[in-house]
Design a protein around this motif. Structure first.
Motif, PDB file in Angstrom:
ATOM      1  N   GLY A 114      23.578  17.908 -68.524  1.00 28.24           N
ATOM      2  CA  GLY A 114      22.525  17.104 -67.894  1.00 28.24           C
ATOM      3  C   GLY A 114      21.202  17.300 -68.622  1.00 28.24           C
ATOM      4  N   HIS A 115      20.810  18.566 -68.822  1.00 27.00           N
ATOM      5  CA  HIS A 115      19.573  18.833 -69.573  1.00 27.00           C
ATOM      6  C   HIS A 115      19.689  18.266 -70.998  1.00 27.00           C
ATOM      7  CE1 HIS A 115      17.330  21.293 -66.771  1.00 27.00           C
ATOM      8  NE2 HIS A 115      18.293  22.200 -66.641  1.00 27.00           N
ATOM      9  N   ALA A 116      20.846  18.480 -71.616  1.00 22.68           N
ATOM     10  CA  ALA A 116      21.020  18.147 -73.033  1.00 22.68           C
ATOM     11  C   ALA A 116      20.898  16.652 -73.310  1.00 22.68           C
ATOM     12  CB  ALA A 116      22.379  18.641 -73.528  1.00 22.68           C
ATOM     13  N   GLY A 136      15.812  28.800 -66.956  1.00 21.34           N
ATOM     14  CA  GLY A 136      15.743  30.110 -66.327  1.00 21.34           C
ATOM     15  C   GLY A 136      16.942  30.977 -66.650  1.00 21.34           C
ATOM     16  N   GLY A 137      18.046  30.375 -67.012  1.00 17.36           N
ATOM     17  CA  GLY A 137      19.257  31.147 -67.263  1.00 17.36           C
ATOM     18  C   GLY A 137      19.790  30.998 -68.679  1.00 17.36           C
ATOM     19  N   HIS A 138      19.220  30.073 -69.452  1.00 17.93           N
ATOM     20  CA  HIS A 138      19.744  29.828 -70.792  1.00 17.93           C
ATOM     21  C   HIS A 138      18.630  29.695 -71.815  1.00 17.93           C
ATOM     22  CE1 HIS A 138      23.277  28.849 -68.385  1.00 17.93           C
ATOM     23  NE2 HIS A 138      23.971  29.177 -69.453  1.00 17.93           N
ATOM     24  N   ALA A 164      12.042  35.455 -68.871  1.00 18.84           N
ATOM     25  CA  ALA A 164      10.943  36.265 -69.396  1.00 18.84           C
ATOM     26  C   ALA A 164       9.602  35.787 -68.835  1.00 18.84           C
ATOM     27  CB  ALA A 164      10.929  36.209 -70.925  1.00 18.84           C
ATOM     28  N   PHE A 165       9.424  34.473 -68.728  1.00 17.74           N
ATOM     29  CA  PHE A 165       8.204  33.940 -68.091  1.00 17.74           C
ATOM     30  C   PHE A 165       8.117  34.429 -66.645  1.00 17.74           C
ATOM     31  CE2 PHE A 165       5.515  30.878 -70.321  1.00 17.74           C
ATOM     32  CZ  PHE A 165       6.225  30.617 -71.483  1.00 17.74           C
ATOM     33  N   ASP A 166       9.242  34.334 -65.935  1.00 20.49           N
ATOM     34  CA  ASP A 166       9.236  34.714 -64.512  1.00 20.49           C
ATOM     35  C   ASP A 166       8.935  36.200 -64.334  1.00 20.49           C
ATOM     36  OD1 ASP A 166       9.835  32.095 -63.826  1.00 20.49           O
ATOM     37  OD2 ASP A 166      11.991  32.436 -63.789  1.00 20.49           O
ATOM     38  N   LYS A 167       9.556  37.033 -65.175  1.00 24.01           N
ATOM     39  CA  LYS A 167       9.348  38.485 -65.041  1.00 24.01           C
ATOM     40  C   LYS A 167       7.928  38.865 -65.437  1.00 24.01           C
ATOM     41  CE  LYS A 167      14.164  39.902 -65.681  1.00 24.01           C
ATOM     42  NZ  LYS A 167      15.165  40.408 -66.645  1.00 24.01           N
ATOM     43  N   PRO A 177       6.717  30.379 -57.989  1.00 23.77           N
ATOM     44  CA  PRO A 177       7.577  30.627 -59.140  1.00 23.77           C
ATOM     45  C   PRO A 177       6.765  30.958 -60.399  1.00 23.77           C
ATOM     46  CG  PRO A 177       7.362  28.272 -58.779  1.00 23.77           C
ATOM     47  CD  PRO A 177       6.569  28.938 -57.695  1.00 23.77           C
ATOM     48  N   GLY A 178       7.292  31.898 -61.175  1.00 21.03           N
ATOM     49  CA  GLY A 178       6.525  32.518 -62.241  1.00 21.03           C
ATOM     50  C   GLY A 178       6.115  31.630 -63.399  1.00 21.03           C
ATOM     51  N   GLY A 179       7.046  30.860 -63.956  1.00 18.60           N
ATOM     52  CA  GLY A 179       6.765  30.080 -65.174  1.00 18.60           C
ATOM     53  C   GLY A 179       5.535  29.197 -65.033  1.00 18.60           C
ATOM     54  N   PRO A 180       5.534  28.297 -64.034  1.00 18.57           N
ATOM     55  CA  PRO A 180       4.376  27.416 -63.890  1.00 18.57           C
ATOM     56  C   PRO A 180       3.086  28.180 -63.584  1.00 18.57           C
ATOM     57  CG  PRO A 180       6.251  26.589 -62.626  1.00 18.57           C
ATOM     58  CD  PRO A 180       6.649  27.940 -63.144  1.00 18.57           C
ATOM     59  N   SER A 181       3.160  29.257 -62.780  1.00 20.01           N
ATOM     60  CA  SER A 181       1.898  29.944 -62.463  1.00 20.01           C
ATOM     61  C   SER A 181       1.392  30.727 -63.665  1.00 20.01           C
ATOM     62  CB  SER A 181       2.009  30.816 -61.211  1.00 20.01           C
ATOM     63  OG  SER A 181       3.036  31.727 -61.318  1.00 20.01           O
ATOM     64  N   ALA A 276      10.733  23.678 -71.089  1.00 22.12           N
ATOM     65  CA  ALA A 276      10.290  22.542 -71.911  1.00 22.12           C
ATOM     66  C   ALA A 276       9.103  21.828 -71.274  1.00 22.12           C
ATOM     67  CB  ALA A 276      11.438  21.561 -72.124  1.00 22.12           C
ATOM     68  N   SER A 277       8.830  22.111 -70.003  1.00 18.26           N
ATOM     69  CA  SER A 277       7.654  21.488 -69.383  1.00 18.26           C
ATOM     70  C   SER A 277       6.368  22.230 -69.749  1.00 18.26           C
ATOM     71  CB  SER A 277       7.828  21.403 -67.861  1.00 18.26           C
ATOM     72  OG  SER A 277       8.015  22.689 -67.342  1.00 18.26           O
ATOM     73  N   ASN A 278       6.492  23.376 -70.424  1.00 19.06           N
ATOM     74  CA  ASN A 278       5.308  24.171 -70.800  1.00 19.06           C
ATOM     75  C   ASN A 278       4.552  23.513 -71.962  1.00 19.06           C
ATOM     76  OD1 ASN A 278       3.988  26.383 -72.554  1.00 19.06           O
ATOM     77  ND2 ASN A 278       4.271  27.364 -70.566  1.00 19.06           N
ATOM     78  N   ALA A 363      26.153  33.342 -62.345  1.00 18.23           N
ATOM     79  CA  ALA A 363      25.627  32.654 -63.527  1.00 18.23           C
ATOM     80  C   ALA A 363      24.569  31.657 -63.090  1.00 18.23           C
ATOM     81  CB  ALA A 363      26.741  31.933 -64.251  1.00 18.23           C
ATOM     82  N   ARG A 364      23.531  31.538 -63.910  1.00 17.97           N
ATOM     83  CA  ARG A 364      22.479  30.562 -63.649  1.00 17.97           C
ATOM     84  C   ARG A 364      22.623  29.418 -64.607  1.00 17.97           C
ATOM     85  NH1 ARG A 364      19.542  28.228 -61.501  1.00 17.97           N
ATOM     86  NH2 ARG A 364      17.703  28.334 -62.762  1.00 17.97           N
ATOM     87  N   SER A 365      22.104  28.282 -64.208  1.00 15.49           N
ATOM     88  CA  SER A 365      22.135  27.154 -65.113  1.00 15.49           C
ATOM     89  C   SER A 365      20.787  27.009 -65.768  1.00 15.49           C
ATOM     90  CB  SER A 365      22.448  25.912 -64.322  1.00 15.49           C
ATOM     91  OG  SER A 365      21.639  25.862 -63.186  1.00 15.49           O
TER      92      SER A 365
HETATM   93  O1  KG4 Z   1      15.801  24.061 -65.892  1.00 10.43           O
HETATM   94  P1  KG4 Z   1      15.229  24.800 -64.736  1.00 10.43           P
HETATM   95  O2  KG4 Z   1      14.426  24.034 -63.732  1.00 10.43           O
HETATM   96  O3  KG4 Z   1      16.315  25.567 -63.957  1.00 10.43           O
HETATM   97  C1  KG4 Z   1      17.336  26.192 -64.648  1.00 10.43           C
HETATM   98  O4  KG4 Z   1      18.315  25.471 -64.926  1.00 10.43           O
HETATM   99  O5  KG4 Z   1      17.148  27.383 -64.928  1.00 10.43           O
HETATM  100  O6  KG4 Z   1      14.325  25.969 -65.367  1.00 10.43           O
HETATM  101  C2  KG4 Z   1      13.662  26.892 -64.544  1.00 10.43           C
HETATM  102  C3  KG4 Z   1      12.945  27.869 -65.438  1.00 10.43           C
HETATM  103  C4  KG4 Z   1      12.267  28.993 -64.656  1.00 10.43           C
HETATM  104  O7  KG4 Z   1      12.472  30.206 -65.325  1.00 10.43           O
HETATM  105  C5  KG4 Z   1      10.815  28.588 -64.656  1.00 10.43           C
HETATM  106  O8  KG4 Z   1       9.916  29.675 -64.549  1.00 10.43           O
HETATM  107  C6  KG4 Z   1      10.695  27.915 -65.995  1.00 10.43           C
HETATM  108  O9  KG4 Z   1      11.887  27.181 -66.130  1.00 10.43           O
HETATM  109  N1  KG4 Z   1       9.535  27.034 -66.031  1.00 10.43           N
HETATM  110  C7  KG4 Z   1       8.477  27.203 -66.826  1.00 10.43           C
HETATM  111  C8  KG4 Z   1       7.568  26.173 -66.519  1.00 10.43           C
HETATM  112  N2  KG4 Z   1       8.130  25.400 -65.529  1.00 10.43           N
HETATM  113  C9  KG4 Z   1       9.343  25.937 -65.239  1.00 10.43           C
HETATM  114  N3  KG4 Z   1       8.230  28.136 -67.763  1.00 10.43           N
HETATM  115  C10 KG4 Z   1       7.044  28.042 -68.428  1.00 10.43           C
HETATM  116  N4  KG4 Z   1       6.124  27.094 -68.173  1.00 10.43           N
HETATM  117  C11 KG4 Z   1       6.336  26.148 -67.233  1.00 10.43           C
HETATM  118  N5  KG4 Z   1       5.425  25.209 -66.989  1.00 10.43           N
END
Ligand code: KG4
Ligand code: ZN
Length: 365
Positions: A114-116, A136-138, A164-167, A177-181, A276-278, A363-365
């Motif tokens: 789906g992502h690909a 988050g998992g790949h 790594a972003f989340d941690k 949630p860590g990545g966006p913040s 990829a939204s970063n 497993a995470r997707s």
């Molecule tokens: O693809 P996704 O929504 O779910 C998975 O399939 O894992 O990706 C979620 C991951 C999380 O680790 C989240 O922190 C990260 O994507 N993420 C971001 C941003 N938005 C989501 N990381 C960095 N910057 C962002 N803006």
């Protein structure tokens, strides 16, 4: 051709209706952030129950917004894995039930596929292309030559970049949630303030590693006073983000260099998955592609993070090729895109594992 897609593999319950001529008629995403926030990560049991509570309403809403009845559909697609198995079961059973009742084809979609394939929905990108899949998992680099035709070029040897972003966000006392913040905090920060390691820089190949970077951040963060001064928080967030982006760029550069020999026809880089939204990552990859004469495609941020439009679209791609699934399809907690490379893959990383340690591994997707 019109397909209903359902996504329930992690903490978003989502349903969408998409057409073969690349129109998203509806795209409903319900985030479970509030349910999981007290635990600082995704708790699989809570996720599965929440999916069950909301899925019927969400499917109804997606159909209403699309102005469709089930009889108008050409097929029903659901994420069949990889992901938190309780949630995947909810989505798969829902899709199978709709398919069975209305006599429609059922499509079990690999969440990673789906992502690909999202860039083909949003930008009509042609095969073949180089894919940087960062979620988050790949964290993987893949050569995508067609639907179901993926060759793994590199993968993370420890953490996924989203993990790594989340941690890192957690170490910096940033909200879940860590990545966006973390991205938000980094806007005001100085990316050159801390000299953090650039993982794998200069090493051959396309594998990734983020644990060294994470440890370096931890050492600095632990030495800081609490509550964290805003300036330090912003500077460390920006420094981490810059290091992570540079590492991603370096690995992509190696992949492009390798492909220029083995597959010179590949001229496009696609980035997909939540990270990829970063914006910093997107800008860094844009620069790399400009230097390499590659074109660069990044789907809009709302289609980078988990959603059901990407599942519906992958369903359409598969349906066009006659790749439907039986109602006996069994949900898959693990499902690599390139099965031949499975032995090279590291342990499954899990966004929820980092925090909700009382929960089972999955497993995470
Ligand atoms: O693809 P996704 O929504 O779910 C998975 O399939 O894992 O990706 C979620 C991951 C999380 O680790 C989240 O922190 C990260 O994507 N993420 C971001 C941003 N938005 C989501 N990381 C960095 N910057 C962002 N803006
Ligand atoms: Zn995802």
């Amino acid at each position: 051709m019109i397909v209903l897609g359902i996504e329930t593999s992690c903490d978003e319950t989502a349903a969408a209706v998409v057409t073969a001529d690349r129109r998203i008629l509806s795209n409903v995403v319900l985030s479970q952030l509030d349910e999981h926030r007290p635990y600082g990560g995704v708790v699989p049991e809570i996720a599965a129950r929440a999916h069950l509570d909301h899925i019927d309403r969400l499917v109804g809403q997606a159909m209403d917004e699309a102005g469709m009845g089930f009889a108008d559909l050409s097929g029903v697609a659901a994420t069949g894995g990889p992901g938190l198995i309780g949630g995947v079961i909810v989505g798969v059973m829902t899709a199978k039930a709709i398919a069975a009742v209305h006599g429609l084809p059922f499509l079990a979609v690999n969440h990673l596929e789906g992502h690909a394939l999202t860039a083909r929905l949003t930008d009509d990108v042609a095969f073949p292309y180089l894919l940087l899949l960062v979620s988050g998992g790949h964290c993987q680099l893949l050569l995508v030559e067609g639907v179901g035709r993926y060759s793994l070029l590199g993968s993370t040897i420890d953490d996924a970049v989203g993990e790594a972003f989340d941690k890192t966000a957690k170490m910096l006392d940033l909200p879940y949630p860590g990545g966006p913040s973390l991205e938000k905090a980094a806007v005001a920060g100085d990316p050159a303030r801390y000299a953090l390691p650039r993982p794998m820089l200069g090493r051959p190949g396309c594998d990734f590693s983020f644990s060294g970077l994470k440890t370096a951040v931890r050492h600095i963060a632990e030495a800081m006073p609490r509550p964290l001064p805003e300036r330090e928080q912003a500077d460390l967030a920006a420094s981490f983000q810059a290091a992570a982006a540079e590492s991603l760029v370096n690995r992509c550069r190696n992949a492009m260099t390798g492909l220029s020999q083995s597959h010179p026809e590949v001229r496009t880089l696609v980035v997909a998955g939540g990270v990829a939204s970063n914006q910093t990552v997107r800008v860094a990859l844009t620069g790399l592609c400009a230097g390499f004469g590659y074109s660069f495609t990044a789907p809009p941020p709302r289609l980078c993070t988990d959603n059901a439009a990407m599942i519906a679209w992958a369903g359409i791609e598969r349906l066009r090729l006659g790749l439907t699934d039986g109602l006996d399809f069994a949900p898959r907690p693990r499902w690599p895109l390139d099965p031949d490379a499975v032995s090279m893959q590291p342990r499954a990383t899990a966004r929820h594992q980092q925090t909700a340690q009382h929960t089972p591994l999955a497993a995470r997707s």
